[in-house]
Scaffold this active site. Structure first.
Site, PDB file in Angstrom:
ATOM      1  N   CYS A 115       0.809  -1.226   0.000  1.00 17.82           N
ATOM      2  CA  CYS A 115       0.000   0.000   0.000  1.00 17.82           C
ATOM      3  C   CYS A 115       0.845   1.281   0.000  1.00 17.82           C
ATOM      4  O   CYS A 115       0.351   2.354  -0.319  1.00 17.82           O
ATOM      5  CB  CYS A 115      -0.934   0.007   1.202  1.00 17.82           C
ATOM      6  SG  CYS A 115      -2.080  -1.375   1.156  1.00 17.82           S
ATOM      7  N   HIS A 252      -3.423   7.100   2.718  1.00 17.58           N
ATOM      8  CA  HIS A 252      -3.804   5.818   2.120  1.00 17.58           C
ATOM      9  C   HIS A 252      -5.192   5.455   2.631  1.00 17.58           C
ATOM     10  O   HIS A 252      -5.498   5.611   3.811  1.00 17.58           O
ATOM     11  CB  HIS A 252      -2.774   4.750   2.514  1.00 17.58           C
ATOM     12  CG  HIS A 252      -3.211   3.363   2.169  1.00 17.58           C
ATOM     13  ND1 HIS A 252      -3.705   3.043   0.934  1.00 17.58           N
ATOM     14  CD2 HIS A 252      -3.251   2.218   2.905  1.00 17.58           C
ATOM     15  CE1 HIS A 252      -4.026   1.762   0.914  1.00 17.58           C
ATOM     16  NE2 HIS A 252      -3.755   1.236   2.105  1.00 17.58           N
ATOM     17  N   ASN A 282     -10.114  -0.095  -0.245  1.00 21.07           N
ATOM     18  CA  ASN A 282      -8.641  -0.005  -0.220  1.00 21.07           C
ATOM     19  C   ASN A 282      -8.100  -0.539  -1.538  1.00 21.07           C
ATOM     20  O   ASN A 282      -8.171  -1.738  -1.801  1.00 21.07           O
ATOM     21  CB  ASN A 282      -8.120  -0.833   0.965  1.00 21.07           C
ATOM     22  CG  ASN A 282      -6.602  -0.814   1.082  1.00 21.07           C
ATOM     23  OD1 ASN A 282      -5.907  -0.350   0.185  1.00 21.07           O
ATOM     24  ND2 ASN A 282      -6.093  -1.331   2.190  1.00 21.07           N
TER      25      ASN A 282
HETATM   26  N1  ACO Z   1     -18.583  -8.808   8.772  1.00 23.29           N
HETATM   27  C1  ACO Z   1     -19.050  -9.104   9.991  1.00 23.29           C
HETATM   28  N2  ACO Z   1     -18.251  -9.436  11.005  1.00 23.29           N
HETATM   29  C2  ACO Z   1     -16.935  -9.497  10.781  1.00 23.29           C
HETATM   30  C3  ACO Z   1     -16.369  -9.203   9.518  1.00 23.29           C
HETATM   31  C4  ACO Z   1     -17.260  -8.857   8.489  1.00 23.29           C
HETATM   32  N3  ACO Z   1     -16.847  -8.527   7.247  1.00 23.29           N
HETATM   33  N4  ACO Z   1     -15.028  -9.329   9.599  1.00 23.29           N
HETATM   34  C5  ACO Z   1     -14.745  -9.683  10.859  1.00 23.29           C
HETATM   35  N5  ACO Z   1     -15.895  -9.789  11.570  1.00 23.29           N
HETATM   36  C6  ACO Z   1     -16.056 -10.158  12.973  1.00 23.29           C
HETATM   37  C7  ACO Z   1     -14.899 -10.960  13.519  1.00 23.29           C
HETATM   38  O1  ACO Z   1     -15.048 -12.319  13.201  1.00 23.29           O
HETATM   39  C8  ACO Z   1     -15.012 -10.693  15.002  1.00 23.29           C
HETATM   40  O2  ACO Z   1     -16.005 -11.526  15.528  1.00 23.29           O
HETATM   41  P1  ACO Z   1     -15.809 -12.194  16.971  1.00 23.29           P
HETATM   42  O3  ACO Z   1     -15.733 -11.028  17.945  1.00 23.29           O
HETATM   43  O4  ACO Z   1     -17.039 -13.039  17.137  1.00 23.29           O
HETATM   44  O5  ACO Z   1     -14.544 -12.983  16.905  1.00 23.29           O
HETATM   45  C9  ACO Z   1     -15.539  -9.257  15.058  1.00 23.29           C
HETATM   46  O6  ACO Z   1     -16.087  -8.963  13.758  1.00 23.29           O
HETATM   47  C10 ACO Z   1     -14.479  -8.233  15.390  1.00 23.29           C
HETATM   48  O7  ACO Z   1     -13.343  -8.483  14.537  1.00 23.29           O
HETATM   49  P2  ACO Z   1     -12.059  -7.562  14.577  1.00 23.29           P
HETATM   50  O8  ACO Z   1     -11.070  -8.067  13.581  1.00 23.29           O
HETATM   51  O9  ACO Z   1     -11.608  -7.424  15.975  1.00 23.29           O
HETATM   52  O10 ACO Z   1     -12.710  -6.192  14.065  1.00 23.29           O
HETATM   53  P3  ACO Z   1     -12.045  -4.779  13.944  1.00 23.29           P
HETATM   54  O11 ACO Z   1     -12.903  -3.783  14.603  1.00 23.29           O
HETATM   55  O12 ACO Z   1     -10.581  -4.799  14.287  1.00 23.29           O
HETATM   56  O13 ACO Z   1     -12.172  -4.493  12.370  1.00 23.29           O
HETATM   57  C11 ACO Z   1     -10.765  -4.506  10.397  1.00 23.29           C
HETATM   58  C12 ACO Z   1     -11.546  -5.335  11.444  1.00 23.29           C
HETATM   59  C13 ACO Z   1     -11.786  -3.675   9.651  1.00 23.29           C
HETATM   60  C14 ACO Z   1     -10.064  -5.461   9.453  1.00 23.29           C
HETATM   61  C15 ACO Z   1      -9.748  -3.600  11.111  1.00 23.29           C
HETATM   62  O14 ACO Z   1      -9.003  -4.340  12.039  1.00 23.29           O
HETATM   63  C16 ACO Z   1      -8.812  -2.929  10.147  1.00 23.29           C
HETATM   64  O15 ACO Z   1      -9.212  -2.086   9.359  1.00 23.29           O
HETATM   65  N6  ACO Z   1      -7.504  -3.219  10.248  1.00 23.29           N
HETATM   66  C17 ACO Z   1      -6.494  -2.606   9.412  1.00 23.29           C
HETATM   67  C18 ACO Z   1      -6.613  -3.049   8.011  1.00 23.29           C
HETATM   68  C19 ACO Z   1      -5.618  -2.277   7.194  1.00 23.29           C
HETATM   69  O16 ACO Z   1      -5.289  -1.161   7.487  1.00 23.29           O
HETATM   70  N7  ACO Z   1      -5.122  -2.825   6.187  1.00 23.29           N
HETATM   71  C20 ACO Z   1      -4.205  -1.986   5.457  1.00 23.29           C
HETATM   72  C21 ACO Z   1      -3.174  -2.606   4.896  1.00 23.29           C
HETATM   73  S1  ACO Z   1      -3.622  -3.119   3.327  1.00 23.29           S
HETATM   74  C22 ACO Z   1      -2.178  -3.518   2.543  1.00 23.29           C
HETATM   75  O17 ACO Z   1      -1.099  -3.129   2.879  1.00 23.29           O
HETATM   76  C23 ACO Z   1      -2.387  -4.476   1.422  1.00 23.29           C
END
Ligand code: ACO
Length: 325
Positions: A115, A252, A282
């Site tokens: 990214c 980003h 993204n």
């Molecule tokens: N729909 C519904 N529920 C979901 C989904 C979904 N799409 N995805 C995950 N969940 C659930 C999980 O299973 C979890 O359930 P549980 O509590 O029963 O175990 C719950 O939601 C919470 O999951 P978390 O992963 O803790 O959720 P979080 O609030 O952290 O959000 C996310 C997840 C959106 C991925 C976030 O962590 C994030 O944005 N992280 C950074 C991603 C990023 O910046 N990537 C950039 C790099 S990209 C690159 O370099 C290629």
């Protein structure tokens, strides 16, 4: 003192026609529009047609940039294409773009920093220009991440989209102070200790497969805000500037909450952070140039304004570029 600067003389972007909404995704996996919007800010993303390759997206963005710069492919001496989703393992996708543009001279190569790729590519092209080696460069970020998504993994497949953005840089003499137009400063970093937190679980030398994105979302989220804040302060300090001097930040587009958290920590109003994540999700290396192009074309960013571009990605890699348009 007169020094060489890289002036931005053209911009362009390309988004595939197919819009995939959160509702459409929710038909196939256990997710909801409400969850995706609340946790990420994403409402929809673009998906490349089966016949569209990363080189096609990149070429379309590059053609827009050439039109906006009033230049032709004959004027370009260097193409750097930032991508993690190349058409093939080799040759570079940049050389395919070179051929698709009808260029028979110059040099073209890919750069891989996930990214942060576009920020890294701008830094490399800027150094070619500042050293006097070339006068005109085409820098592209292009991705077809839909091809490396595990569509059964709801924690990653809802986050990404396809697209491309491009800028054309031209050598111009400036006075060497921060009133110059062009790239004023670049600042890039990497730390391979975080390799496992965000990666594709395939590749020619490891599994001989293409693989899918795997990510420890929460940990990536935490490091993203730390690094994006740190690199913004670093680049401003190097240039004796403060947050108040910035007209815009183009971060980003990984997650709206990361952008909000970064704004809060930098103490900058959120409306100075330009966002396209709601419509394009993204797009990895393409997200910064797509957002930059949109904000210039809709008149928000104006000539003479000071803009900070910044990104963080797998590796980890992260970086920033300070530009006066
Ligand atoms: N729909 C519904 N529920 C979901 C989904 C979904 N799409 N995805 C995950 N969940 C659930 C999980 O299973 C979890 O359930 P549980 O509590 O029963 O175990 C719950 O939601 C919470 O999951 P978390 O992963 O803790 O959720 P979080 O609030 O952290 O959000 C996310 C997840 C959106 C991925 C976030 O962590 C994030 O944005 N992280 C950074 C991603 C990023 O910046 N990537 C950039 C790099 S990209 C690159 O370099 C290629």
């Amino acid at each position: 003192m007169s020094i060489l600067r890289s002036r931005i003389v053209g911009i362009g972007s390309y988004l595939p026609d197919h819009i995939m909404t959160n509702e459409e995704l929710a038909k196939n996996i256990n997710t909801t529009d409400a969850w995706i919007v609340e946790r990420t800010g994403i409402r929809e993303r673009r998906i490349a047609a089966p016949s569209e390759l990363t080189s096609d997206l990149a070429t379309a963005a590059a053609k827009q940039a050439l039109i906006s710069a009033k230049l032709t492919e004959k004027d370009i001496e260097l193409i750097i294409l930032a991508t993690s989703t190349p058409d093939n393992t080799f040759p570079s996708t940049a050389t395919r773009v070179q051929a698709k543009l009808g260029m028979t001279k110059g040099v073209a190569f890919d750069l891989q920093a996930v990214c942060s790729g576009f920020i890294f590519a701008l830094s490399v092209a800027d150094n070619f220009i500042k050293s006097g080696q070339i006068k005109t460069a085409l820098v592209i970020g292009a991705e077809s991440f839909s091809r490396i998504l595990d569509w059964n993994d709801r924690s990653t497949c809802v986050l990404f989209g396809d697209g491309a953005g491009a800028v054309i840089l031209k050598a111009e003499y400036g006075s060497g102070n921060i009133q110059d137009n062009g790239i004023l400063s670049t600042n890039i970093h990497s730390d391979g200790r975080y390799y496992n937190l965000l990666r594709v679980d395939g590749g020619p030398s490891s599994t001989q497969t293409v693989g899918y994105i795997r990510m420890e979302g929460r940990r990536v989220f935490r490091y993203a805000t730390i690094n994006l804040v740190k690199v913004a302060y670093e680049i401003l300090k190097i240039n004796n500037l403060t947050i108040a001097d910035l007209d815009w930040i183009i971060p980003h587009q990984a997650n709206k909450r990361i952008i909000e958290e970064t704004a809060r920590k930098l103490r900058i109003p959120l409306d100075k952070m330009i966002m396209t994540i709601d419509r394009y999700a993204n797009t990895s290396a393409a997200s910064v140039p797509i957002t930059f192009t949109e904000a210039i074309n809709d008149g928000r960013i104006k000539i003479g304004q000071l803009i900070l571009l910044e990104a963080m990605g797998g590796g980890f890699t992260w970086g920033a570029t300070l530009i006066r348009l």
